[in-house]
Design a protein around this motif. Sequence first.
Motif, short mmCIF file in Angstrom:
data_model
loop_
_atom_site.label_atom_id
_atom_site.label_comp_id
_atom_site.label_asym_id
_atom_site.label_seq_id
_atom_site.Cartn_x
_atom_site.Cartn_y
_atom_site.Cartn_z
N ALA A 48 -23.75 10.11 14.90
CA ALA A 48 -25.01 9.55 15.40
C ALA A 48 -25.03 9.45 16.92
O ALA A 48 -25.98 8.92 17.49
N GLY A 49 -23.98 9.94 17.58
CA GLY A 49 -23.99 9.95 19.04
C GLY A 49 -22.89 9.13 19.67
O GLY A 49 -22.77 9.09 20.89
N GLY A 50 -22.12 8.42 18.87
CA GLY A 50 -21.03 7.61 19.39
C GLY A 50 -21.42 6.16 19.60
O GLY A 50 -22.61 5.83 19.70
N SER A 51 -20.42 5.32 19.67
CA SER A 51 -20.67 3.87 19.78
C SER A 51 -21.36 3.53 21.09
O SER A 51 -22.17 2.61 21.14
N LYS A 52 -21.07 4.28 22.15
CA LYS A 52 -21.70 4.01 23.44
C LYS A 52 -23.21 4.25 23.36
O LYS A 52 -24.01 3.42 23.79
N ALA A 53 -23.60 5.38 22.76
CA ALA A 53 -25.03 5.71 22.63
C ALA A 53 -25.73 4.74 21.68
O ALA A 53 -26.82 4.24 21.98
N LEU A 54 -25.11 4.45 20.53
CA LEU A 54 -25.72 3.52 19.57
C LEU A 54 -25.81 2.12 20.15
O LEU A 54 -26.75 1.38 19.88
N GLY A 55 -24.81 1.75 20.97
CA GLY A 55 -24.81 0.42 21.59
C GLY A 55 -25.92 0.23 22.60
O GLY A 55 -26.27 -0.91 22.93
N ASP A 79 -39.27 -3.02 12.30
CA ASP A 79 -38.90 -3.22 13.70
C ASP A 79 -37.63 -4.04 13.77
O ASP A 79 -37.51 -5.07 13.07
N THR A 80 -36.69 -3.62 14.61
CA THR A 80 -35.52 -4.43 14.88
C THR A 80 -35.35 -4.53 16.39
O THR A 80 -35.77 -3.63 17.13
N LYS A 81 -34.77 -5.62 16.82
CA LYS A 81 -34.51 -5.82 18.25
C LYS A 81 -33.24 -6.64 18.38
O LYS A 81 -33.06 -7.64 17.67
N LEU A 82 -32.37 -6.18 19.28
CA LEU A 82 -31.12 -6.92 19.51
C LEU A 82 -31.42 -8.30 20.04
O LEU A 82 -32.40 -8.49 20.75
N PRO A 83 -30.63 -9.30 19.71
CA PRO A 83 -29.42 -9.17 18.92
C PRO A 83 -29.65 -9.30 17.41
O PRO A 83 -28.87 -8.76 16.63
N TYR A 133 -29.11 -4.16 10.32
CA TYR A 133 -29.89 -3.12 10.97
C TYR A 133 -29.61 -3.05 12.47
O TYR A 133 -29.61 -1.98 13.06
N ASN A 134 -29.41 -4.19 13.11
CA ASN A 134 -29.16 -4.19 14.55
C ASN A 134 -27.74 -3.76 14.90
O ASN A 134 -27.51 -3.26 16.00
N SER A 135 -26.79 -3.92 14.01
CA SER A 135 -25.40 -3.55 14.31
C SER A 135 -25.22 -2.04 14.34
O SER A 135 -24.35 -1.54 15.04
N ARG A 136 -26.01 -1.32 13.54
CA ARG A 136 -25.87 0.12 13.38
C ARG A 136 -24.45 0.50 12.99
O ARG A 136 -23.98 1.59 13.23
N LEU A 137 -23.74 -0.48 12.45
CA LEU A 137 -22.35 -0.36 11.99
C LEU A 137 -21.37 0.02 13.10
O LEU A 137 -20.30 0.53 12.86
N VAL A 138 -21.75 -0.25 14.36
CA VAL A 138 -20.84 -0.06 15.47
C VAL A 138 -19.95 -1.31 15.51
O VAL A 138 -20.46 -2.42 15.59
N HIS A 139 -18.67 -1.13 15.43
CA HIS A 139 -17.69 -2.22 15.44
C HIS A 139 -17.99 -3.27 14.38
O HIS A 139 -18.25 -4.44 14.70
N PRO A 140 -17.99 -2.88 13.11
CA PRO A 140 -18.32 -3.85 12.06
C PRO A 140 -17.41 -5.07 12.04
O PRO A 140 -17.86 -6.17 11.73
#
Length: 182
Positions: A48-55, A79-83, A133-140
């Motif tokens: 999906a582009g890597g944790s940096k891009a998803l973050g 719609d989702t919005k961090l955090p 949805y906001n985590s995008r499973l980056v660093h679960p």
Amino acid sequence: MNPMSLHIRRFVLLVHFLAVPFLCFVGWTPAAVGQEPSQVVDQYVKAAGGSKALGKIQTLTLEGVFTNGEGKSGTYTLDTKLPNRYYSELLLGEKNLIEAYNGKSAWHQNAAGELGTLVGPEGMQLEAAAQFYNSRLVHPKKSKMTVTFVRHTQVRGKDALQLEVTTGTGVKRRCTSIPRRT
């Protein structure tokens, strides 16, 4: 629950069923049988582009149109919005169904237009959806989520893997992924 509310609720669940794999495993790379769930998630993040891009993704909006079995058209928005913001809206004719989590509380609007705060398990489900949805499973692990393998399954005649994501509050969500063959 009236039949229209039940029909709308089922559609929202279907959209979430379709959106979860999209958000979890779009562009997923090949997986070997018996692979660890963490490896599957790592491959998704990389594809999906890597944790940096998803973050860097602060907000995400999915919008679509549909036609129900009776030929009526409608729209769906997620719609989702961090955090931890989450908003799901289904509009079918004059019926509007909304579920949302604003970072502190969960609420909904039913098909009759009645607003209400969601507490207990229903509120926890929306809070978990916002986190998921906001985590995008980056660093679960940092997000206090665990990922486990559920089973091998079939989706539209193709082999797929089903994973379960459990939030820190114990709420569970399932993701299904069809590995891409290279």
